[in-house]
Design an enzyme around this catalytic site. Structure first.
Site, short mmCIF file in Angstrom:
data_model
loop_
_atom_site.label_atom_id
_atom_site.label_comp_id
_atom_site.label_asym_id
_atom_site.label_seq_id
_atom_site.Cartn_x
_atom_site.Cartn_y
_atom_site.Cartn_z
CB ALA A 52 -0.89 0.00 1.23
N GLY B 83 2.61 7.43 -1.04
CA GLY B 83 3.48 8.48 -1.54
C GLY B 83 4.41 9.03 -0.49
N GLY B 84 4.22 8.61 0.76
CA GLY B 84 5.08 9.04 1.85
C GLY B 84 6.33 8.18 1.95
CB CYS C 91 -9.49 5.95 6.73
SG CYS C 91 -8.71 5.86 5.11
N GLY D 133 2.99 0.73 5.61
CA GLY D 133 4.01 1.48 6.33
C GLY D 133 3.62 1.88 7.74
CB CYS E 172 -5.41 12.57 4.73
SG CYS E 172 -7.00 11.72 4.51
#
Length: 381
Positions: A31, A34-35, A125, A149, A221
């Protein structure tokens, strides 16, 4: 550069993923938000020699609306995830989940605020668009595991996979993952749970990832500017109804407010009712009557809380239990009055009065470092 040599790490990457057979025969789905954290997980997965597929869920492009970089799963984040995947030589797919995210997370967030509750959308989420859908996708891709992560540890105990707090207490995210089921935990891997953040950034630099120095997200977010009320009004315009600020003990009207959506239980600042003999805190919200109730700090003391929709991870141990009612609070001793799990309701009793406990929050239960489960706080006594 071959994926198995891009990360020349002393870590035994394969052991971090607990693969069921030789890595060369395995497929790992990662998963990727983008971090830096999920990017390092992808690099570690690639270094095992397994086939790796990165998946990014486009949940809410708040970055485009605010001009702020770093909003979760916004355009810049998708670009970063794609660039990392290209660097590692792995496949990468983006799936649009904005409608599901809005319905299951954003609208629920707004409804909770309107009801005078204290929402925790990150848990919603994880329970919905993230894990449920990502797990389904990973299994449809015939993956051996899904890796994320998150900073928690997955350990194998006598009864199977267990969830434990991260070794770095400043990074621990177990509070947000208590709703993970046993079946999900069998399939998910958390390779970063045993590392401090500094080591993760070192691995990102070693792998030459362009987001190695990318700042961590500090906000929800879809509310990167911290203005919760603005989001609630945009989803539920009726949330700005003004009303009275009332003393919970005397019933005296002390002032006026611009909407209960601006307040949460335990709040002290922003009441604008000076000239009183003692500090007052928000001790309750009556959303139906647009009333904010305030009182002295002693009124925030909670002795027990009913929790609903409970989940249990693994067997319930016959040992001392603790609980957290906020992500940054320390676990405090409790007793559990009733069964836990299978969506049942139960009551937790605090050994000492706990402050700042409010409906809408989650209560997460621990046995030492192990996450036992938890549920949503429905009411407090």
């Amino acid at each position: 550069m071959p994926t198995h040599t891009i990360l020349d790490s002393a870590l035994d990457s394969a052991s971090l993923f607990d693969l069921p057979r030789p890595a060369a025969d395995c497929r790992i789905v990662v998963a990727m938000s983008g971090g830096v954290d999920s990017s390092v997980v992808a690099a570690l997965a690639a270094s095992t020699g397994a086939e790796v597929i990165g998946i990014t869920l486009q949940l809410y492009d708040y970055g485009a609306a605010t001009g702020r970089k770093g909003a979760c799963c916004a355009g810049d984040d998708i670009s970063d995830a794609r660039a990392v995947s290209d660097r590692l030589g792995i496949a990468h797919y983006v799936f649009d989940h904005e409608s599901a995210f809005r319905e299951e997370v954003v609208e629920q967030f707004a409804d909770d605020y309107l009801a005078g509750r204290t929402p925790v959308p990150c848990i919603r989420c994880n329970m919905g668009p993230k894990f449920t859908d990502l797990l389904r996708m990973a299994k449809e891709l015939d993956a051996d595991c899904l890796a994320t992560g998150h900073y928690v540890q997955r350990k194998i105990g006598a009864a199977g996979a267990e969830m434990h707090r991260a070794v770095d207490p400043a990074r621990d995210q177990s509070y947000f993952l208590y709703a993970t089921t046993d079946e999900q935990l069998d399939f998910i891997r958390y390779p970063l749970g045993g590392m401090p953040k500094a080591q993760v950034r070192e691995l990102a630099e070693q792998a030459g990832l362009r987001n190695a120095a990318k700042p961590d997200s500090q906000d929800i977010c879809f509310v990167p500017d911290g203005d919760y009320a603005k989001i609630v009004r945009s989803v539920r315009p009726e949330g700005g109804q003004p009303g009275a600020i009332v003393h919970a003990q005397t019933g005296e009207e002390l002032g006026r407010h611009k909407g209960v959506i601006h307040y949460t239980v335990g709040q002290r600042r922003g009441l604008e009712i000076g000239g009183l003999p003692e500090p007052l805190y928000v001790v309750g919200l009556d959303a139906a009557n647009a009333e904010v109730r305030v009182g002295p700090k002693a009124m925030l003391a909670v002795h027990s809380a009913q929790i609903i929709e409970t989940n249990r991870i693994g067997p319930l141990p016959d040992t001392a239990l603790t609980a957290k009612v906020r992500s940054l609070s320390k676990p405090v001793p409790i007793e559990l009055d009733g069964p836990l799990g299978a969506g049942l309701a139960t009551t937790i009793r605090f050994k000492q009065p706990e402050f700042g406990v409010a409906p809408g929050q989650a209560a997460v239960i621990y046995a030492g470092e192990r996450v036992v489960g938890g549920g949503w706080i429905e009411r407090t006594d």
